[in-house]
Write a protein that holds these residues in place. Structure first.
Motif: not given
Length: 455
Positions: A296-309
């Motif tokens: 949703p943050f990417n869709d709004a134009g914000f830089p966003a990533v997923r951190v995971m195992e």
């Protein structure tokens, strides 16, 4: 990926640009932060979240001990306790929205998230966000009554977010940090949508969202056991790119240099502050065909990533608690490595601290140099009030096939710099803002494809 970023002294400075020597190479406090998260505290938080039985979005919001309402209230109270310990440094609040008529929420259902804001001392409207998901589920996504411990998915992300707040609230930063516990993820990413909408409404300048979704499993379904790597998924082209911006990008590049991709590169570099941890950058929005609360943050134009195992165990994801033919299914606490959660929490913490300590990412970055031997970069400087700690800027470049920035040069407190005898056609370029204590912003690729936004 660990990289040394050399300074190439052979490249001449245009005579008009005078600059001081570079600031320190690193900020010592980041080494402290990189080892500060406690596996013991994280385990206690995960066990508490599991104790609510289920945290399904459609479960009870009023039961005092079971369901998502009880879990959400506990998270709010825990953020308030952390705030009391730091003298009231966190602004703890609920972010709510009502959903109905959706495939997974017939509704109406109020989706309630919790955020804690640690306001910056100089540039409080610039935000870096760490998030985890409150809700859990079993095999049937609509089953709101069965036990759904959600120990790894995603009590681990919530516990990491709480622990990062405990660690970082002991410090003060020029930029703001938000610790977010988001609800409604399994039912359609609604908590993230509501927070992204509120952020846009309030005019937040979000420079980063680090979504932590499953940060506790080290034994994969593939037979690999690994507690020394983490994956960071990053979208390529900005979701809100216009047709004209896409046309320009075709000729100038930027497909692999979105703000999210350069945020991932930043996190990769910050892993050097966390002992025995390396980052695998994945050039994809999320796992194949799947989604998470950064979207949703990417869709709004914000830089966003997923951190995971790095290695997942699918027997422990979205499963009814059961044993079949000797095979155990279910997301129980036995599948969580608390020391590994602490390590990935540290990765988030040093990244948040680095960005919040640094000046804002450069704005209005432009580039020139077609049919010449030289490449010139230009950018705008923030106000002195927003960046009182600004020391200057560092220019980066790399071969177009390199995944990480490999070459850099400190250029001082200027807004334009020319790399002599460096042909624009052969490299990708970027600029980072540098603080007096040595912390840096993420690198910003020129033009609309790489823009982190304005000041």
């Amino acid at each position: 990926m660990r990289h040394t970023l050399p300074v190439f002294a052979c490249l001449a400075v245009a005579p008009a640009f005078a600059h001081d020597g570079p600031p320190p190479a690193e900020k010592p406090e980041l080494h402290e932060i990189g080892t500060a998260p406690s596996a013991v505290r994280i385990e206690a938080d995960i066990r508490k979240l599991v104790s609510f039985g289920t945290r399904h979005t459609l479960s009870s919001q009023t039961d005092p001990v079971r369901g998502i309402g009880a879990a959400t209230r506990w998270i709010h109270a825990e953020f308030e306790r952390i705030s009391r310990d730091c003298g009231g440094c966190l602004d703890v609040r609920y972010v709510k929205g009502t959903v109905q008529g959706e495939p997974r929420i017939p509704g109406p259902v109020e989706v309630v998230s919790v955020i804690a804001i640690q306001r910056g001392t100089a540039d409080p409207n610039r935000y870096a966000i760490m998030s985890g998901d409150i809700d859990s589920r079993v095999s049937d996504v609509m089953n709101a009554t069965a036990d759904a411990p959600g120990a790894n998915d995603n009590a681990s992300g919530i516990a990491g977010t709480l622990e990062a707040a405990r660690v970082l609230s002991k410090y003060r930063f020029p930029g703001s940090i938000v610790y977010a516990a988001l609800s409604g993820e399994e039912q359609g990413l609604f908590g993230g949508k509501f927070l992204a909408e509120q952020a846009k409404k309030d005019g937040w300048r979000i420079q980063a969202v680090l979504n932590n979704d499953m940060i506790g499993n080290v034994a994969g379904i593939n037979g690999v056991t690994d507690n020394t790597t983490a994956r960071v998924f990053a979208d390529g082209i900005r979701a809100n790119e216009t047709a004209e911006e896409a046309r320009q990008r075709r000729f100038t590049g930027g497909e692999v240099d979105s703000p999210s991709r350069n945020l991932a590169r930043y996190i990769d570099r910050m892993a050097d502050y966390v002992p025995n941890l390396d980052v695998m950058m994945v050039y994809r929005l999320d796992r194949f065909g799947r989604g998470g609360h950064h979207r949703p943050f990417n869709d709004a134009g914000f830089p966003a990533v997923r951190v995971m195992e790095t290695n997942e165990n699918y027997d422990r994801q979205h499963q009814d608690l059961r044993t079949e033919n000797g095979r155990v299914y279910g997301d129980t606490i036995e599948g969580v490595d608390f020391a590994y959660v602490a390590k990935l929490t540290a990765l988030n913490a040093v990244s948040l601290a680095g960005m919040a300590s640094a000046p804002p990412p450069p704005a209005k970055v432009g580039i020139e140099g077609a049919v010449t031997a030289d490449t010139t970069l230009k950018w705008a400087r923030p106000t002195a009030a927003q960046a009182p700690n600004l020391a200057g800027y560092r220019v980066y470049w790399r071969l177009t096939t390199d995944s990480q920035w490999t070459r850099s040069r400190w250029v001082g407190d200027v807004t334009e710099f020319t790399l002599k005898n460096t042909v624009i056609d052969n490299y990708f370029f970027g600029v980072a803002a540098v603080a007096k204590d040595g912390t840096e912003s993420p690198v910003v690729f020129p033009g609309a494809p790489g823009s982190f936004g304005g000041y």
